[in-house]
Design a protein around this motif. Structure first.
Motif, mmCIF file in Angstrom:
data_model
loop_
_atom_site.group_PDB
_atom_site.id
_atom_site.type_symbol
_atom_site.label_atom_id
_atom_site.label_comp_id
_atom_site.label_asym_id
_atom_site.label_seq_id
_atom_site.Cartn_x
_atom_site.Cartn_y
_atom_site.Cartn_z
ATOM 1 N N GLY A 67 35.817 32.255 -18.895
ATOM 2 C CA GLY A 67 35.783 30.952 -18.482
ATOM 3 C C GLY A 67 35.892 30.049 -16.849
ATOM 4 N N LEU A 68 36.468 31.011 -16.376
ATOM 5 C CA LEU A 68 36.607 31.777 -14.708
ATOM 6 C C LEU A 68 34.930 31.796 -13.900
ATOM 7 N N ARG A 69 34.802 31.253 -12.827
ATOM 8 C CA ARG A 69 33.572 31.427 -12.923
ATOM 9 C C ARG A 69 34.008 31.533 -10.895
ATOM 10 N N ALA A 70 33.199 32.123 -10.511
ATOM 11 C CA ALA A 70 32.966 32.674 -9.299
ATOM 12 C C ALA A 70 32.696 31.386 -8.494
ATOM 13 N N CYS A 71 33.370 31.101 -6.988
ATOM 14 C CA CYS A 71 32.286 29.851 -6.418
ATOM 15 C C CYS A 71 31.637 30.492 -4.700
ATOM 16 N N ASP A 72 31.294 29.924 -4.029
ATOM 17 C CA ASP A 72 30.629 29.857 -2.846
ATOM 18 C C ASP A 72 31.332 29.124 -1.769
ATOM 19 N N MET A 73 30.715 29.205 -0.984
ATOM 20 C CA MET A 73 32.066 28.282 0.328
ATOM 21 C C MET A 73 31.639 27.164 -0.196
ATOM 22 N N ASN A 74 30.680 25.939 -0.284
ATOM 23 C CA ASN A 74 30.297 24.928 -0.764
ATOM 24 C C ASN A 74 31.112 24.664 -2.189
ATOM 25 N N GLU A 75 31.830 25.444 -2.637
ATOM 26 C CA GLU A 75 32.566 25.407 -4.306
ATOM 27 C C GLU A 75 31.401 25.028 -5.014
ATOM 28 N N GLU A 76 30.135 26.075 -5.116
ATOM 29 C CA GLU A 76 29.112 25.976 -6.142
ATOM 30 C C GLU A 76 29.637 26.978 -6.720
#
Length: 245
Positions: free
Chosen positions: A139-148
């Motif tokens: 359920g955990l997802r990595a995000c970029d600088m824009n929180e996408e």
């Protein structure tokens, strides 16, 4: 008020102070002073200082006098303790009632080397590893600088998970951890799949990812090399576009 204490050696003085405030107002504190001016607040402190020079067993610290009741009580306690010691059978050391079974000298012959103690003392002390710890990351997802959120990676079809309710994301996390942390070759679970599925807690190897063992052919290696070359070419073109090369 300070005065001489006749029950102690010459030069000792006794002082009484009445508390004038607080919840304990009216209570009297008693202090004793040695000839050199040292202050004592309790009888144990006084006894430690005097040692065996003065017998304080009958000395009443509150009144500064010899109390005959304390003297009789002390004698009674010493007498009872001496009596108990002499009559208490539990304090008598046990005596061996049987004769030695070895009538003749015994020679011990060592037939094998025991390495148990050596292995326990000097062997590697690895901490036990928890099975299916990767499921805590579900359920955990990595995000970029824009929180996408980043898109999920697609694993090849021949990579199959082993274990109860192991998703593709959990399998990917397990493989990535093994590649970065493990010091041994990553082979996957080499046991029989039916056995692993039936009792995974017993037969799954915690040192390997939750992946069914597979054979990597030369064709697979060649295809992967081609993909790496394409990725490097794209990276080179991107760097040239930014003027880095």
């Amino acid at each position: 008020m300070m005065m001489e204490c006749a029950a102690l050696p010459k030069g000792w003085k006794r002082e009484e102070n009445v508390r004038k405030s607080g919840l304990s107002a009216g209570k009297i504190d008693v202090y004793y002073y040695s000839p050199n001016g040292k202050k004592f607040r309790s009888k144990p402190q006084l006894a430690r200082y005097l040692g065996d020079a003065v017998d304080l067993s009958s000395f009443d610290f509150r009144t500064g006098k010899v109390n005959s009741l304390l003297l009789r009580k002390s004698k009674r306690q010493r007498g009872s303790s001496l009596y108990d010691y002499r009559n208490d059978s539990s304090l008598i050391p046990p005596i061996r009632q049987t004769a030695s079974i070895f009538k003749q000298p015994v020679t011990v012959h060592k037939t094998q080397e025991s390495r148990v103690k050596t292995e326990l003392k000097h062997g590697p002390q690895d901490k036990p590893k928890q099975l299916f710890w990767e499921k805590r990351l579900q359920g955990l997802r990595a995000c970029d600088m824009n929180e996408e959120e980043f898109q999920n990676l697609e694993l090849p079809r021949n990579l199959r998970a082993v274990g109860p309710c192991i998703t593709e994301d959990t399998l990917l996390q397990s493989i990535a951890t093994a590649l970065h942390v493990s010091n041994q070759p990553v082979t996957g679970q080499t046991g029989n799949k039916a056995t692993l599925e039936k009792n995974p807690g017993v037969f799954i190897n915690p040192d390997q990812p939750l992946l069914q063992a597979l054979v990597v052919s030369d064709e697979d290696i060649k295809k992967q090399e081609e993909k790496v070359q394409v990725a490097r070419k794209k990276l080179e073109d991107a760097l040239k576009g930014f003027g880095i090369f």
